[in-house]
Design a protein around this motif. Structure first.
Motif, PDB file in Angstrom:
ATOM      1  N   UNK A 118       0.822  -1.214   0.000  1.00  0.00           N
ATOM      2  CA  UNK A 118       0.000   0.000   0.000  1.00  0.00           C
ATOM      3  C   UNK A 118       0.860   1.269   0.000  1.00  0.00           C
ATOM      4  N   UNK A 119       2.033   1.166  -0.596  1.00  0.00           N
ATOM      5  CA  UNK A 119       2.845   2.377  -0.719  1.00  0.00           C
ATOM      6  C   UNK A 119       4.291   2.207  -0.310  1.00  0.00           C
ATOM      7  N   UNK A 120       4.781   0.970  -0.223  1.00  0.00           N
ATOM      8  CA  UNK A 120       6.174   0.745   0.122  1.00  0.00           C
ATOM      9  C   UNK A 120       7.112   1.328  -0.926  1.00  0.00           C
ATOM     10  N   UNK A 121       8.274   1.730  -0.484  1.00  0.00           N
ATOM     11  CA  UNK A 121       9.213   2.448  -1.349  1.00  0.00           C
ATOM     12  C   UNK A 121       9.564   1.674  -2.609  1.00  0.00           C
ATOM     13  N   UNK A 122       9.812   0.370  -2.457  1.00  0.00           N
ATOM     14  CA  UNK A 122      10.258  -0.405  -3.606  1.00  0.00           C
ATOM     15  C   UNK A 122       9.122  -0.872  -4.507  1.00  0.00           C
ATOM     16  N   UNK A 123       7.910  -0.435  -4.233  1.00  0.00           N
ATOM     17  CA  UNK A 123       6.830  -0.664  -5.194  1.00  0.00           C
ATOM     18  C   UNK A 123       6.869   0.398  -6.286  1.00  0.00           C
TER      19      UNK A 123
END
Length: 483
Positions: free
Chosen positions: A75-80
């Protein structure tokens, strides 16, 4: 001969990008009538709200859990996100600076493939491949060595990010018509899991979430690369308190809508953010803060159960420990020894345990790691002594040695000279020299980045340019005995 052939690699134009510069953590401020200054709270994003709600429901969480959520949450992690590397992203890695870096790595693998008797089948395995730039440079250089190139049966990437997988897929010239995909969890697109590289003769490329998913033939030699992989693995933080007990440092919800602004020293900026209550004061606008656990946590009891932590550290000392790093290192060491492989681990860090290196990197600057989770990379220096201790009796570890020393020993200056001769453009030549300096200078990446080589227990000779295996004192794995 190997070096001379490597110097004939194509693509002379350099990649130039800016390195992270040390800067003060920025917080918007408001000024009170009494002259005091307060930070304005940042926006509560969906990911920040999820982390906050988790803490409110279960209590303060470990730094490791915070890192996992901030970096990899769907739901918004950096590596996404896709574009986190390079000048347009938040940080620059060595392969993105210059092709010379990957070419030197290719030479190292070819040299030791020769030393190991030219095994007929090899496979590349890269952990944390970024945009795929390093592997693309390695494979392009490997083409110059026909026998070695013919031995390569495939490439395996350990990569969770759907966006980065797509970038790696395109970087290696994979064909979407020959690509097996799965549906993305976050959008209507697809994520590659297997494909064929038309650029590299139909070589099979596979993607995996974890190392355990990689399967290779028994007679296939793994060539492992972990470049800036271990620095992003979750860490636990602890501080030694009264009576020799270790207090875990946890992430909690900040108490109020605004926290007092306090001066931040350069030493603090290079280390961890301090909380506003129990850990020295907080200068951030974050919704989160660091606190000490009131009692001995299960993490402290499990992670610090080795007696060395009691004997090596005094009251007030802090340590950062990454059990996930040890677990992966054990697996790599067993795998390399079982399959007569070889590996390089390249990262920034030290050959001892440190205590205050947890930080964020955003827009090429250091940032408060507790601000805007998901908007920045989170990282901590790698403890190479901890990796060597994990691999003890499973594989032979050589180093770590400084990146500048490694690159010079492997011939980067000769490659630079050839690239300079290939162009008469003054600007290109200046850029090439600047890239070389960035990679090797002790005041840039040459000293802070280290290189660790891993070879099978059955190996008899030290790899170039390392000396004998680095010894580990069983009672004190943070002590280096390198020849």
């Amino acid at each position: 001969m190997i070096l001379r052939r490597a110097l004939a690699c194509s693509r002379p134009l350099p990649r130039v990008a800016r390195a992270p510069s040390l800067a003060r953590w920025y917080s918007p401020t408001i000024y009170k009538p009494d002259g005091t200054t307060h930070a304005v709270k940042e926006e509560l994003t969906p990911l920040a709200k999820h982390i906050r709600d988790t803490i409110l429901a279960t209590g303060p969480i470990s730094v490791a859990q915070y890192m996992q959520l901030a970096l990899t949450s769907p739901i918004g992690g950096y590596y996404t996100r896709g574009q986190v590397f390079g000048r347009e992203g938040d940080f620059v890695t060595s392969p993105e600076i210059s092709q010379m870096f990957g070419e030197v790595m290719a030479v190292w693998y070819v040299m030791h493939w020769e030393m190991m008797g030219r095994p007929a089948k090899t496979v590349f395995v890269e952990l944390g491949p970024g945009r795929g730039t390093l592997m693309e440079d390695i494979m392009r250089a490997a083409k110059r060595f026909k026998s070695f190139y013919a031995s390569v049966r495939g490439i395996h990437f350990i990569e969770k990010s759907p966006e980065l997988r797509k970038l790696q897929h395109d970087k290696l010239g994979c064909d979407w018509n020959d690509t097996t995909t799965v549906d993305d969890k976050n959008d209507s697109g697809t994520t590659p899991v297997s494909s064929v590289s038309r650029r590299y003769g139909g070589l099979r490329v596979g993607w995996h979430d974890v190392v355990e998913q990689v399967a290779v033939d028994k007679d296939c030699v793994p060539l492992v690369m972990a470049h800036e992989f271990f620095d992003a693995l979750p860490i636990y933080k602890f501080e030694k308190g009264e009576g020799g007990n270790w207090n875990e440092i946890l992430v909690d919800v900040a108490d109020s809508n605004a926290t007092p602004m306090q001066a931040t020293s350069p030493a603090q900026m290079r280390g961890t953010l301090q909380s506003s209550s129990s850990i020295d004061g907080d200068s951030s606008a974050s919704h989160f803060k660091l606190v000490r656990a009131r009692g001995v946590t299960s993490n402290a009891a499990m992670v610090l159960r080795d007696q060395r932590f009691d004997s090596l550290f005094d009251k007030g000392d802090r340590v950062e420990v990454s059990p996930e790093s040890a677990r992966i290192m054990i697996q790599l060491a067993d795998w390399i020894s079982a399959n007569n492989g070889m590996g390089l681990i390249i990262d920034y860090g030290a050959d001892w345990t440190q205590g205050d290196t947890f930080r964020g990197i955003k827009s090429h600057r250091f940032a408060n790691p507790l601000c805007s989770p998901g908007s920045m990379d989170l990282t901590a220096d790698v403890d190479f002594s901890y990796l060597r201790f994990a691999a003890k009796d499973r594989a032979k570890c050589y180093g770590p040695i400084e990146q500048g020393s490694f690159l010079h020993s492997m011939g980067i200056q000769a490659r630079l000279q050839q690239l300079l001769k290939s162009t008469a453009d003054d600007k290109v030549q200046k850029d090439l020299v600047e890239c070389y300096r960035r990679l090797t200078d002790v005041h840039s990446m040459g000293r802070v980045y280290k290189v660790l080589a891993v070879l099978p227990n059955s190996s008899t000779g030290a790899p170039v340019p390392f000396a004998q295996p680095t010894a580990v004192d069983p009672g004190n794995p943070t002590a280096t005995d390198s020849t």
